[in-house]
Scaffold this active site. Structure first.
Site, PDB file in Angstrom:
ATOM      1  N   HIS A 110       0.814  -1.220   0.000  1.00 54.55           N
ATOM      2  CA  HIS A 110       0.000   0.000   0.000  1.00 54.55           C
ATOM      3  C   HIS A 110       0.850   1.272   0.000  1.00 54.55           C
ATOM      4  O   HIS A 110       0.323   2.366  -0.203  1.00 54.55           O
ATOM      5  CB  HIS A 110      -0.922  -0.010   1.227  1.00 54.55           C
ATOM      6  CG  HIS A 110      -2.230   0.680   0.989  1.00 54.55           C
ATOM      7  ND1 HIS A 110      -2.479   1.444  -0.130  1.00 54.55           N
ATOM      8  CD2 HIS A 110      -3.370   0.729   1.732  1.00 54.55           C
ATOM      9  CE1 HIS A 110      -3.707   1.939  -0.069  1.00 54.55           C
ATOM     10  NE2 HIS A 110      -4.267   1.512   1.054  1.00 54.55           N
ATOM     11  N   ASP A 128      -2.215   2.238  -4.578  1.00 48.16           N
ATOM     12  CA  ASP A 128      -3.440   2.684  -3.910  1.00 48.16           C
ATOM     13  C   ASP A 128      -4.547   1.650  -4.103  1.00 48.16           C
ATOM     14  O   ASP A 128      -4.474   0.782  -4.987  1.00 48.16           O
ATOM     15  CB  ASP A 128      -3.896   4.027  -4.479  1.00 48.16           C
ATOM     16  CG  ASP A 128      -2.918   5.146  -4.140  1.00 48.16           C
ATOM     17  OD1 ASP A 128      -2.276   5.065  -3.075  1.00 48.16           O
ATOM     18  OD2 ASP A 128      -2.796   6.086  -4.957  1.00 48.16           O
TER      19      ASP A 128
END
Length: 507
Positions: free
Chosen positions: A478, A482
């Protein structure tokens, strides 16, 4: 006589190297296969052994110099008059004398080049005993590193006169493993002379079922089944017990009729009784590395997993229609992995951050796809890499996967074949997994988890139909990917699999 020391073959596409370190200086005595220097390339570190015994007369390429393949590195003056008698030659005279022939020549068996960043290995299995005759290039023993297993061939024909590093011993990259006497008779008393293992125990001649290092997977299976080594007949090399042997022993034991006995009153076992039934097995280097890398991935990356499901109807229909023609033309069976690989390559073009990696404060985008395909082996999980998978056809992908899978199961993968991957596919479905969250393979930013195909009721155009469904899981970093990009990637894979025509039309 002067012997030239030249740059060895450096590997595919590598044309030059830098002299990193010289372990010897002019005037030093060297033995055959003793490490002289270390070269660094843009891929691996290569150690250069001495091609003959003698004295290092001069160094042509100094530390820091860049040299090409087959370039002259140094010269060795061979012969007794070149320098005082080498110290390493003294013990070599003992082996021929022990053989009774006197005409034999002692040849050291050294640890082969282990590869980049690998400094030590563990002696896993000796295939020969002291006193055995060996042919040139015949396998003597197997070493385990934290990455791969390495087989050590005999450098010359002769008799195995001495084993220096017994099974279980840890050796460094320049250690001596054994001594071969060439040209002499086999020593008669040698098999009785035991070499000392690292733990002080004697190493004796290998006999089936005794002093043989069984496969780690077999040891684990025996411990889980609660059966002893004596209850299993080994079919491996020198009577080595393999995992399949344990499964046969367990099935035979369960099929045998059991005499009925009156039920005994339940009694809590004592800790000492539990300890007597336990077995402690040292982790292999490969397993230690797997454990360390998986934990490092969790500690370093911000791992998140997103899920979806795919209807495999169209892929299965396409495969059933063309699998016979495909195998007849290309000589390989059509599986599902080529469809998933193609679908991932198309999705990675649209969402390039899933195919990228973090380097410090930079993001490195890869304009190619080196696809890692996770494969389970008796030694543990390995991830061979199919390079430039985005440029390959379905047949080329299937052939590459089949070949890498065979080499992985046989323990023949080189480190180069497991490096450089940009994205990974892991198929837990072959073991029956319905859903899981795969862990990233650093420094990659994405890994796709496949699972078993299971018929489930689905609503199609307002009607309930039974469809073959598979859950997909994308674990991603992450820090660089995204949620939108991860979901988009997984949806594109789903769309390509549910309508394989999109792969042909690059949609």
């Amino acid at each position: 006589m002067t012997i030239e020391v030249r740059v060895p073959t450096l590997g595919e596409s590598v044309t030059e190297a830098t002299v990193a370190t010289w372990f010897k200086k002019p005037g030093d005595t060297v033995a055959v296969d003793e490490m002289l220097c270390e070269l660094e390339t843009d891929k691996v570190t290569v150690e250069v052994p001495a091609p003959a015994a003698g004295t290092l007369s001069d160094i042509v390429a100094a530390e820091g110099e860049t040299v090409g393949v087959d370039a002259l590195l140094a010269n060795i003056a061979e012969g007794e008059g070149a320098a005082p008698a080498p110290k390493a030659e003294a013990p070599k005279q003992e082996a021929p004398a022990a053989s009774g022939g006197g005409a034999g020549k002692s040849i050291d068996v050294m640890v082969p080049t282990l590869g980049e960043s690998v400094t030590e290995a563990t002696v896993a299995t000796w295939f020969k005993s002291v006193g055995d005759s060996v042919e040139q290039d015949e396998m003597l023993c197997e070493l385990e590193t934290d990455k791969v297993s390495v087989e050590v061939p005999a450098p010359a024909a002769g008799v195995l006169a001495e084993i220096v590093a017994a099974e279980g011993a840890t050796v460094d990259a320049s250690a001596k493993l054994a001594v071969i006497t060439s040209g002499g008779a086999a020593p008669k008393a040698a098999p009785e002379a035991n070499a000392q293992a690292a733990d002080g125990k004697a190493y004796t001649a290998t006999t089936p079922g005794k002093d043989v290092e069984d496969a780690p997977s077999a040891k684990k299976a025996m411990a889980e089944a609660g059966i002893s080594r004596d209850q299993v007949t080994g079919t491996g090399r020198d009577g080595r017990v393999m995992k399949e042997d344990v499964a046969k022993a367990v099935s035979s034991a369960s099929a045998a009729p059991k005499a009925s006995a009156p039920a005994a009153a339940p009694r809590a076992p004592s800790p000492a009784e539990d300890a007597a039934r336990e077995e402690r097995v040292k982790m292999t280097r490969l397993r230690q590395t797997i454990a360390r890398r998986l934990k490092d991935a969790q500690n370093t990356a911000a791992i998140l997993t997103t899920y979806n499901e795919v209807d495999m109807t169209e892929v299965m229909a396409l495969r059933n229609t063309y699998k016979d023609q495909f195998e007849k033309k290309h000589g390989v069976r059509m599986g599902f992995m080529s469809f998933f690989t193609k679908a991932c390559c198309h999705a990675l073009k649209e969402v390039p951050e899933v195919n990228a990696e973090i380097d410090g404060t930079d993001i490195v985008y890869k304009n190619f796809v080196h696809m890692g395909v996770a494969a389970g082996t008796p030694q543990g999980l390995v991830v061979p890499v199919i390079r430039d998978a985005d440029q390959m056809s379905f047949a080329e992908i299937e052939k590459a996967i089949a070949e890498k899978g065979r080499r992985a199961r046989d323990g023949k993968l080189s480190m180069a074949e497991m490096q450089g991957g940009t994205f990974t596919i892991s198929n837990g479905g072959v073991y029956g997994s319905l859903m899981s969250s795969p862990i990233l393979n650093p420094p990659q930013s994405g890994i796709l988890g496949m699972h078993k195909i299971q018929d489930r009721p689905m609503v199609i155009n307002g009607e309930i139909k039974i469809r073959p469904m598979m859950y997909l899981a994308l674990s991603y970093d992450h820090r660089i990917v995204d949620g939108k990009g991860a979901v988009t990637f997984l949806v594109r894979v789903k769309e390509a699999l549910e309508d394989p025509r999109r792969l042909l039309m690059d949609l």
